[in-house]
Motif scaffolding. Structure first.
Motif, short mmCIF file in Angstrom:
data_model
loop_
_atom_site.label_atom_id
_atom_site.label_comp_id
_atom_site.label_asym_id
_atom_site.label_seq_id
_atom_site.Cartn_x
_atom_site.Cartn_y
_atom_site.Cartn_z
N ALA A 189 -47.82 -36.33 -17.75
CA ALA A 189 -47.58 -36.01 -19.25
C ALA A 189 -48.66 -36.93 -19.94
N ASP A 190 -49.03 -38.06 -19.23
CA ASP A 190 -50.26 -38.89 -20.23
C ASP A 190 -51.63 -38.47 -19.88
N LYS A 228 -49.06 -40.99 -15.65
CA LYS A 228 -47.96 -40.03 -15.45
C LYS A 228 -48.58 -38.78 -15.88
N LEU A 286 -48.79 -28.69 -21.42
CA LEU A 286 -49.19 -30.14 -21.70
C LEU A 286 -50.62 -30.07 -22.09
N SER A 342 -53.93 -32.90 -28.19
CA SER A 342 -53.26 -34.09 -27.35
C SER A 342 -54.42 -35.26 -27.57
#
Length: 407
Positions: free
Chosen positions: A293-294, A291, A214, A219
């Protein structure tokens, strides 16, 4: 019959529940990595009386939800080559007992019930022999070598639990004794490896693995709204906010000495962390839990990432996985100097005190970087689970090969 590299079957015991999704876990990641090549049985932390009746912990509700999702099965194949055993036994809660033969008797009774379920599951899976990997549990795991009779018993030492009162009460006596009788102690920390070697010469450093899937600089192309409104420079931390592991005084000193900096803290704050005191400062912002993933877009929006770790018995030897996550984002990082952190000295500003910590942030903000973003990213990606688990399997097979062959 001697277990060989071609027929390794792993049983993993841990106090970290399989169904917990909000916290990272070394042992769950190791189990998944091992299952890419070998068959793995992960033994879920059994319920005890305290967990079964406590609504505050939420453990029983989470376990019941997990079981319901799998139609009440206690032996579940969760992925190819990977099973989770949910013990039916509810163990006694005996940690309050004095540290003597009475505790040992009751602790062995708990271990006997757990071992019986492990043996039954291994028989059901038709595995001929197993390697037992104990994830840092010196209490429930103390008698498993005698009761499970694995081909090899490995103790995975990943943290100094003895600095926590719950574990110290009996573990101060039991952990050294357990490390003496296991076949191998494996650790993710050079410091802890050296500590283990005092009790067992078969103590090895296997490094730390990280799942950095991730954590990609790209990102951060769009910053989340709640951090975008905070002016730069942003000095950030993401992780559990607990007084046991983080230095609130350091965070306060950074904010007070450099009011032109914005300190951004992401994560859940427990009761031991001075959230109210820090939140009163105008340049400290708490963004709450996110979270997993965030998290990367928030890291990408920071100018410097920090690990304001307090140095105590709990943290002195641990490997902070977040450093690899930070570096994988290509960001400059500042942390306190420890034996374990020396591994990162070419890429991370390592401070010996508050003054050096603040100086490290200043140097990072002014472009006096120790390495390039590309070098930091490449270094972080050297710390894979494949490398760490590969080192563990190599040590296991060496010791299995040295065992006398039986028929």
């Amino acid at each position: 019959m001697r277990t060989t590299l071609d027929d390794l079957y792993f049983v993993i015991t841990s106090r970290q529940p399989w169904e917990e999704k909000n916290l990272g876990s070394n042992i769950r990641d190791m189990a998944r990595c091992l299952s890419q090549t070998y068959k793995v049985l992960f033994v879920n932390d059994p319920m005890d009386w305290a967990a079964a009746v406590s609504k505050k912990s939420g453990r029983a509700a989470l376990r019941n939800e997990f079981l319901a999702t799998h139609n009440g099965q206690h032996l579940i194949e969760v992925a190819n080559n990977l099973w989770v055993l949910n013990p039916k036994s509810v163990l006694g809660s005996y940690n309050w007992l004095p540290d003597n033969f009475i505790y040992d008797w009751f602790n062995r009774q708990n271990a006997s019930r757990l071992a019986a379920e492990i043996r039954s599951a291994v028989k059901q899976l038709n595995w001929p022999s197993v390697v037992l990997l104990n994830d840092n549990d010196m209490l429930q795991g103390f008698y498993l070598k005698e009761l499970v009779k694995p081909a090899l018993y490995v103790y995975y030492l990943r943290d100094n639990f003895l600095a926590v009162n719950y574990w110290k009460r009996h573990g101060e006596r039991l952990e050294p004794a357990l490390m003496q009788k296991v076949d191998l102690v494996a650790s993710n920390s050079i410091y802890l490896t050296n500590q283990a070697a005092r009790y067992n010469p078969n103590s090895v450093y296997i490094g730390q693995g990280c799942d950095l899937t991730l954590f990609k600089p790209a990102s951060g192309d769009v910053a989340p709204a709640d951090i975008a409104r905070i002016p730069s420079p942003r000095i950030g931390y993401a992780g559990a906010l607990t007084g046991l592991r983080l230095d609130g005084d350091l965070i306060e000193a950074i904010a007070r000495r450099r009011p032109d900096w914005q300190v951004v803290l992401i994560g859940h704050a427990d009761d031991s962390f001075p959230k109210e005191r820090l939140d009163a400062l105008p340049n400290i912002t708490f963004l709450g839990s996110k979270k997993p993933a965030d998290i990367p877009p928030y890291l990408a929006a920071m100018d410097v990432l920090i690990n304001p770790q307090i140095l105590n018995e709990v943290t002195i030897g641990n490997y902070p996985r977040k450093i690899d996550e930070y570096l994988a984002m290509g960001k400059p990082v500042v942390a306190f100097k420890t034996e374990t952190m020396s591994l990162f000295e070419n890429h991370v500003y390592l401070a010996g005190g508050i003054d050096q910590f603040i100086t490290g942030i200043e140097e990072a903000l002014t472009g006096q970087e120790l390495s390039t973003p590309q070098a930091r990213i490449a270094f972080a990606h050297e710390h894979t689970w494949e490398n760490s688990v590969g080192a563990l399997v190599s040590e296991i097979t060496k010791r299995l090969a040295a065992q006398p062959q039986t028929t």
